[in-house]
Scaffold this motif. Sequence first.
Motif, mmCIF file in Angstrom:
data_model
loop_
_atom_site.group_PDB
_atom_site.id
_atom_site.type_symbol
_atom_site.label_atom_id
_atom_site.label_comp_id
_atom_site.label_asym_id
_atom_site.label_seq_id
_atom_site.Cartn_x
_atom_site.Cartn_y
_atom_site.Cartn_z
ATOM 1 N N GLN A 14 82.485 75.201 -3.414
ATOM 2 C CA GLN A 14 83.348 74.221 -3.893
ATOM 3 C C GLN A 14 84.615 74.081 -3.092
ATOM 4 O OE1 GLN A 14 82.018 72.639 -6.309
ATOM 5 N NE2 GLN A 14 80.405 73.987 -7.113
ATOM 6 N N LEU A 15 84.887 75.114 -2.539
ATOM 7 C CA LEU A 15 86.019 75.134 -1.516
ATOM 8 C C LEU A 15 85.720 74.702 -0.025
ATOM 9 C CD1 LEU A 15 87.741 78.163 -3.296
ATOM 10 C CD2 LEU A 15 88.260 75.752 -3.504
ATOM 11 N N ARG A 16 84.673 74.235 0.410
ATOM 12 C CA ARG A 16 84.313 73.764 1.551
ATOM 13 C C ARG A 16 84.616 72.452 1.815
ATOM 14 N NH1 ARG A 16 79.119 77.301 3.790
ATOM 15 N NH2 ARG A 16 80.290 79.287 3.580
ATOM 16 N N ASP A 17 86.069 71.916 1.553
ATOM 17 C CA ASP A 17 86.467 70.640 1.793
ATOM 18 C C ASP A 17 85.636 69.749 0.829
ATOM 19 O OD1 ASP A 17 87.799 72.123 3.836
ATOM 20 O OD2 ASP A 17 87.355 70.698 5.404
ATOM 21 N N PRO A 18 85.940 69.975 -0.371
ATOM 22 C CA PRO A 18 85.157 69.123 -1.357
ATOM 23 C C PRO A 18 85.685 67.406 -1.153
ATOM 24 C CG PRO A 18 87.024 70.197 -2.315
ATOM 25 C CD PRO A 18 86.857 70.776 -1.045
ATOM 26 N N ILE A 19 84.690 66.704 -1.602
ATOM 27 C CA ILE A 19 85.047 65.121 -1.480
ATOM 28 C C ILE A 19 86.120 64.853 -2.731
ATOM 29 C CG2 ILE A 19 84.237 62.888 -1.891
ATOM 30 C CD1 ILE A 19 81.577 63.938 -0.255
ATOM 31 N N MET A 20 87.079 63.908 -2.415
ATOM 32 C CA MET A 20 88.067 63.643 -3.432
ATOM 33 C C MET A 20 87.887 62.127 -3.897
ATOM 34 S SD MET A 20 91.432 65.378 -1.820
ATOM 35 C CE MET A 20 92.485 64.410 -3.270
ATOM 36 N N ALA A 79 89.514 67.129 0.581
ATOM 37 C CA ALA A 79 90.704 68.151 0.755
ATOM 38 C C ALA A 79 90.103 69.053 1.700
ATOM 39 C CB ALA A 79 90.421 68.769 -0.661
ATOM 40 N N LYS A 80 91.192 69.512 2.505
ATOM 41 C CA LYS A 80 90.967 70.396 3.837
ATOM 42 C C LYS A 80 91.370 71.829 3.231
ATOM 43 C CE LYS A 80 92.691 70.620 8.421
ATOM 44 N NZ LYS A 80 93.644 70.286 9.338
ATOM 45 N N ILE A 81 90.457 72.481 3.030
ATOM 46 C CA ILE A 81 90.377 74.006 2.556
ATOM 47 C C ILE A 81 89.988 75.025 3.196
ATOM 48 C CG2 ILE A 81 90.204 75.114 0.324
ATOM 49 C CD1 ILE A 81 90.127 72.704 -1.185
ATOM 50 N N ASP A 82 88.528 75.217 3.315
ATOM 51 C CA ASP A 82 88.184 76.359 4.123
ATOM 52 C C ASP A 82 86.521 76.202 4.119
ATOM 53 O OD1 ASP A 82 87.288 78.687 5.144
ATOM 54 O OD2 ASP A 82 88.246 79.919 3.800
ATOM 55 N N MET A 83 86.289 75.806 5.244
ATOM 56 C CA MET A 83 84.767 75.572 5.670
ATOM 57 C C MET A 83 83.994 76.758 5.684
ATOM 58 S SD MET A 83 83.914 72.518 5.116
ATOM 59 C CE MET A 83 82.429 72.160 5.803
ATOM 60 N N GLN A 84 84.646 77.981 5.538
ATOM 61 C CA GLN A 84 83.955 79.326 5.695
ATOM 62 C C GLN A 84 84.034 79.827 4.187
ATOM 63 O OE1 GLN A 84 81.957 79.065 8.003
ATOM 64 N NE2 GLN A 84 83.217 77.727 9.331
ATOM 65 N N HIS A 85 84.479 79.199 3.279
ATOM 66 C CA HIS A 85 84.835 80.060 2.030
ATOM 67 C C HIS A 85 83.573 80.286 1.292
ATOM 68 C CE1 HIS A 85 86.305 81.174 -1.773
ATOM 69 N NE2 HIS A 85 87.796 80.821 -1.098
ATOM 70 N N GLU A 86 83.259 81.465 0.732
ATOM 71 C CA GLU A 86 81.918 81.905 0.121
ATOM 72 C C GLU A 86 81.797 80.864 -1.011
ATOM 73 O OE1 GLU A 86 83.427 85.595 -2.710
ATOM 74 O OE2 GLU A 86 82.447 86.074 -0.951
ATOM 75 N N ASN A 87 82.788 80.456 -1.867
ATOM 76 C CA ASN A 87 82.613 79.425 -2.810
ATOM 77 C C ASN A 87 82.372 78.062 -2.064
ATOM 78 O OD1 ASN A 87 82.732 77.781 -4.813
ATOM 79 N ND2 ASN A 87 84.255 78.833 -5.938
ATOM 80 N N ARG A 117 78.326 71.561 5.175
ATOM 81 C CA ARG A 117 78.787 72.691 4.224
ATOM 82 C C ARG A 117 77.895 73.779 4.197
ATOM 83 N NH1 ARG A 117 79.819 69.206 -0.550
ATOM 84 N NH2 ARG A 117 82.174 68.986 0.062
ATOM 85 N N GLY A 118 76.641 73.671 4.585
ATOM 86 C CA GLY A 118 76.040 75.137 4.684
ATOM 87 C C GLY A 118 75.681 75.627 3.431
ATOM 88 N N GLY A 119 75.487 76.776 3.194
ATOM 89 C CA GLY A 119 75.108 77.469 2.036
ATOM 90 C C GLY A 119 75.644 78.772 1.922
ATOM 91 N N TYR A 120 75.340 79.564 0.816
ATOM 92 C CA TYR A 120 75.966 80.818 0.615
ATOM 93 C C TYR A 120 75.142 81.793 1.791
ATOM 94 C CZ TYR A 120 77.417 85.012 -1.459
ATOM 95 O OH TYR A 120 77.935 86.280 -1.865
ATOM 96 N N GLY A 121 76.197 82.385 2.475
ATOM 97 C CA GLY A 121 75.690 83.224 3.442
ATOM 98 C C GLY A 121 75.579 82.384 4.764
ATOM 99 N N ASN A 122 75.718 81.153 4.817
ATOM 100 C CA ASN A 122 75.524 80.464 6.009
ATOM 101 C C ASN A 122 77.000 79.728 6.142
ATOM 102 O OD1 ASN A 122 72.935 80.807 6.531
ATOM 103 N ND2 ASN A 122 72.405 79.329 4.808
ATOM 104 N N PRO A 123 77.171 79.939 7.594
ATOM 105 C CA PRO A 123 78.503 79.382 7.967
ATOM 106 C C PRO A 123 78.671 77.615 7.702
ATOM 107 C CG PRO A 123 77.192 79.701 9.714
ATOM 108 C CD PRO A 123 76.500 80.262 8.766
ATOM 109 N N GLY A 124 79.780 77.170 7.226
ATOM 110 C CA GLY A 124 80.046 75.998 7.305
ATOM 111 C C GLY A 124 80.314 75.400 8.585
ATOM 112 N N ILE A 125 80.102 74.045 8.669
ATOM 113 C CA ILE A 125 80.572 73.675 10.108
ATOM 114 C C ILE A 125 81.794 72.447 9.910
ATOM 115 C CG2 ILE A 125 79.540 71.924 11.736
ATOM 116 C CD1 ILE A 125 76.768 73.016 11.340
#
Length: 553
Positions: free
Chosen positions: A182-188, A172-180, A131-139
Amino acid sequence: PGVPASDFVRDTVRRDNEQGTYGGRVQTRFPPEPNGYLHIGHAKAITVDFGVAEDFGGICNLRFDDTNPETEEDEFVRSILADVAWLGYTPNEVVYASDYFEQLYHWAEHLIKHGLAYVDEQDTEAISVQRGGYGNPGIESPFRDTPVQENLAKFHGMRAGKYADGAMVLRAKIDMQHENMQLRDPIMYRIRRGHHHRTGDAWCIYPTYDWAHGQSDAIERVTHSLCTLEFDSHRPLYDWFLEHLPLPAEKPKQVEFARLELTHTVTSKRRLATLVNEGLVDGWDDPRLPTLSGLRRRGYPASAITDFCRYVGVTRTNSRPSIELLESFVRKQLNATAQRRMAVIRPLRVVLTNWPTEADGTPVVEYFDVVNNPEDEADGVRQVPFTGELYIEQEDFAEVPPPKYFRLSPGREVRLRGAYFITATDVVKDADGRVVEVHCTYDPQTRGGNASDGRKVKSTMHWVSAAHAVDATAVLYDRLFSAEVPGAETGEPLDDLNPASREVLAGCKVEAALADTAPGQVVQFERIGYFAHDPRTPMLFHRTVGLKDEWAA
Ligand code: ATP
Ligand code: MG
Ligand code: MG
């Protein structure tokens, strides 16, 4: 209801009403997780959730957010129901997130079918790293593009118990590059074979908070989902789920407000659970805890707590009001309602050497009318017996009085409240030289506590007739944590635990009238403070609060 107070939550509701967003409906919910007892912070949430609904003629449900089988218990459900009722609120309905498990499951299938959710077989640690972190890309997960049918089959298998705990999750399949984040493919969903307090073993997959919460709001038709500030970053996810489900256009809205914390204590269920489970306090209703059951046992009136919460108000800035402020609300309320009694918590025997006896040699007993509550005439008076042997407080006598000490000492005259003037003449000491008895003379011309010649004394003391006294135990409390912000220095609140937060005084001598105090009733021990009769143990009294703010600088 009158005109609602103005704060940013109520302003939001008012605006929605004016714009007809929810057709004028206002519905809120209070959503505790039944994994502990409610605390003063929850009281704030309760006054906001129920209070906002009430102000706008709406309704508020009590919803148990019971999505974690391991930590939730019926005992907690019962205590939460009792605490909400005690604060004076009646839920429109009592509901459970677990009632919606089937619906949530179908909605999850809906998202999978629309390519908006997938089963991930990686462990949660790998997921969290990617999931990375703020400013870091998600994988992106290698499972992100699994075909819909395969995801559906795996998800059905998850429910059917085909896989081990932790083997996979639904995301959830949302956005692994989102700056938030919470939206990097959260667990449901997670696989958990815990026994659930309501659904038993019917499920082995459980929804996460984010997946359960907004959908539960939508099912109940909540209009304003009020929660604390830490959920601010979850709001886009809350909205995302609602947008992608087959729901009516009118969707609940999450509005965040500041948490309430207090000085010298902790308001986190996890931290409170540690204190309870490690035996650092005596259970969830230990009078030192900021739990509602602890505060109730300590003698805090519910209305003092709700008044305090309203006074603190609803803001978007986290605050930590002082515990003294809360105590001032308690004192104000109890001053108006608590009956006064005389109780000697550290007794010293006083013998009146000139007290008369009856013809048969027994000491005379006189009775004095004493006012029950000077703040409320309707409480009337009671008769208090007085004889030649009495108890006074040890600290009300000094053999060698320090400067400015005006209480009893050899040769000094004082008033026994409502009774007589007495003068100390002599002391009796034990083998260690401690004063165990004081001999005094009384002046029969001062009956009722005033001298006929108008002479004054500098102090008035409470007392209890030795022959009529009843034994009691009083418990005095100090701050549970000595630091204003527990853990501020080391990060560990337990480092600031006050080792002397409780003093138990057995062998108190109190007025017989105190034996008639109802369980839970609060009385004022004159000059000492307000005390609550323990709900379970007769003649055990907890000091609610002192008469004055002893902590004031
Ligand atoms: P904790 O972190 O202490 O375990 P929680 O937030 O997990 O608390 P819940 O039972 O989930 O506890 O809380 C129910 C509601 O009460 C939530 O809406 C939550 O935001 C609110 N709440 C919890 N603690 C506080 C607090 N200190 N001040 C105000 N509201 C609170
Ligand atoms: Mg919670
Ligand atoms: Mg929490």
